[in-house]
Write a protein that holds these residues in place. Structure first.
Motif, mmCIF file in Angstrom:
data_model
loop_
_atom_site.group_PDB
_atom_site.id
_atom_site.type_symbol
_atom_site.label_atom_id
_atom_site.label_comp_id
_atom_site.label_asym_id
_atom_site.label_seq_id
_atom_site.Cartn_x
_atom_site.Cartn_y
_atom_site.Cartn_z
ATOM 1 N N ALA A 1 135.492 11.194 -23.941
ATOM 2 C CA ALA A 1 134.862 9.885 -23.817
ATOM 3 C C ALA A 1 135.714 8.980 -22.942
ATOM 4 C CB ALA A 1 134.684 9.257 -25.187
ATOM 5 N N LEU A 2 135.129 8.462 -21.887
ATOM 6 C CA LEU A 2 135.796 7.483 -21.043
ATOM 7 C C LEU A 2 135.452 6.095 -21.548
ATOM 8 C CD1 LEU A 2 135.119 9.005 -17.524
ATOM 9 C CD2 LEU A 2 137.241 9.043 -18.805
ATOM 10 N N PRO A 3 136.335 5.111 -21.312
ATOM 11 C CA PRO A 3 135.985 3.757 -21.742
ATOM 12 C C PRO A 3 134.763 3.264 -20.972
ATOM 13 C CG PRO A 3 138.041 3.763 -20.497
ATOM 14 C CD PRO A 3 137.644 5.178 -20.713
ATOM 15 N N PRO A 4 134.006 2.360 -21.553
ATOM 16 C CA PRO A 4 132.809 1.869 -20.860
ATOM 17 C C PRO A 4 133.191 1.142 -19.568
ATOM 18 C CG PRO A 4 133.151 0.700 -22.939
ATOM 19 C CD PRO A 4 134.165 1.774 -22.872
ATOM 20 N N ALA B 1 135.920 -2.819 -15.769
ATOM 21 C CA ALA B 1 135.724 -3.967 -14.881
ATOM 22 C C ALA B 1 136.513 -5.171 -15.379
ATOM 23 C CB ALA B 1 134.240 -4.298 -14.772
ATOM 24 N N ALA B 2 136.557 -5.376 -16.692
ATOM 25 C CA ALA B 2 137.324 -6.503 -17.244
ATOM 26 C C ALA B 2 138.814 -6.323 -16.989
ATOM 27 C CB ALA B 2 137.048 -6.635 -18.738
ATOM 28 N N ASN B 3 139.313 -5.099 -17.144
ATOM 29 C CA ASN B 3 140.727 -4.832 -16.863
ATOM 30 C C ASN B 3 141.053 -5.087 -15.397
ATOM 31 O OD1 ASN B 3 141.151 -4.126 -19.508
ATOM 32 N ND2 ASN B 3 141.093 -1.912 -19.132
ATOM 33 N N VAL B 4 140.181 -4.656 -14.495
ATOM 34 C CA VAL B 4 140.397 -4.863 -13.060
ATOM 35 C C VAL B 4 140.389 -6.353 -12.750
ATOM 36 C CG1 VAL B 4 139.377 -4.533 -10.780
ATOM 37 C CG2 VAL B 4 139.541 -2.612 -12.355
ATOM 38 N N ALA B 5 139.449 -7.086 -13.318
ATOM 39 C CA ALA B 5 139.376 -8.534 -13.072
ATOM 40 C C ALA B 5 140.636 -9.230 -13.600
ATOM 41 C CB ALA B 5 138.136 -9.114 -13.730
ATOM 42 N N GLY B 6 141.125 -8.801 -14.750
ATOM 43 C CA GLY B 6 142.360 -9.377 -15.293
ATOM 44 C C GLY B 6 143.545 -9.127 -14.384
#
Length: 149
Positions: free
Chosen positions: A64-67, A72-77
């Protein structure tokens, strides 16, 4: 025509090398000196660990990969942190000021440190020492290797 010839010769070479490779593999078979007092213990340890490690001992690959929204939230952070860091770096005054003033300040700080009188040498002393090293480095005259007459 040549391509088929190369393929056939590659197959012939592989078949010819197969017996020599199996002979090499036999050379790497471990041998235990049966006269050694440790031979039974060595053979017992080898037999106990002969099948280790097996594939069941390795962890399974994650399925299972994270959604995508979390990624996208990690990249934006991370991008936000990069922008904040760029702003902090832009606020730093990277100039050292007047280079002559910096050199004078550095000379003054170095001059304020006391130096041992034994360590002080004049330029003439340094040149004399260097010349003595050069004189010692000259090769001696060649030896006359002719037999005496």
């Amino acid at each position: 025509m040549n391509a088929q010839f190369c393929k056939k010769m590659g197959l012939v070479a592989a078949v010819a090398l197969l017996p020599s490779l199996t002979a090499c593999a036999a050379a790497f078979a471990p041998k235990v000196d049966q006269t050694s007092p440790l031979a039974p213990r060595i053979e017992a340890l080898v037999a106990a660990n002969r099948h280790y490690p097996s594939w069941s001992d390795f962890p399974a690959a994650p399925n299972a990969l994270p959604p995508a929204s979390r990624i996208a939230a990690n990249v934006a952070g991370l991008e936000g942190q990069g922008t904040a860091l760029s702003g902090q770096v832009a606020g730093i005054d990277w100039t050292l000021g007047d280079p002559e003033a910096l050199a004078a300040e550095t000379r003054a700080r170095v001059g304020a440190v006391p130096v041992s009188p034994d360590a002080i040498q004049s330029q003439a002393d340094i040149d004399a020492f260097a010349q003595s090293l050069r004189d010692r480095a000259k090769a001696p005259p060649p030896i006359d290797r002719r037999p005496p007459q």
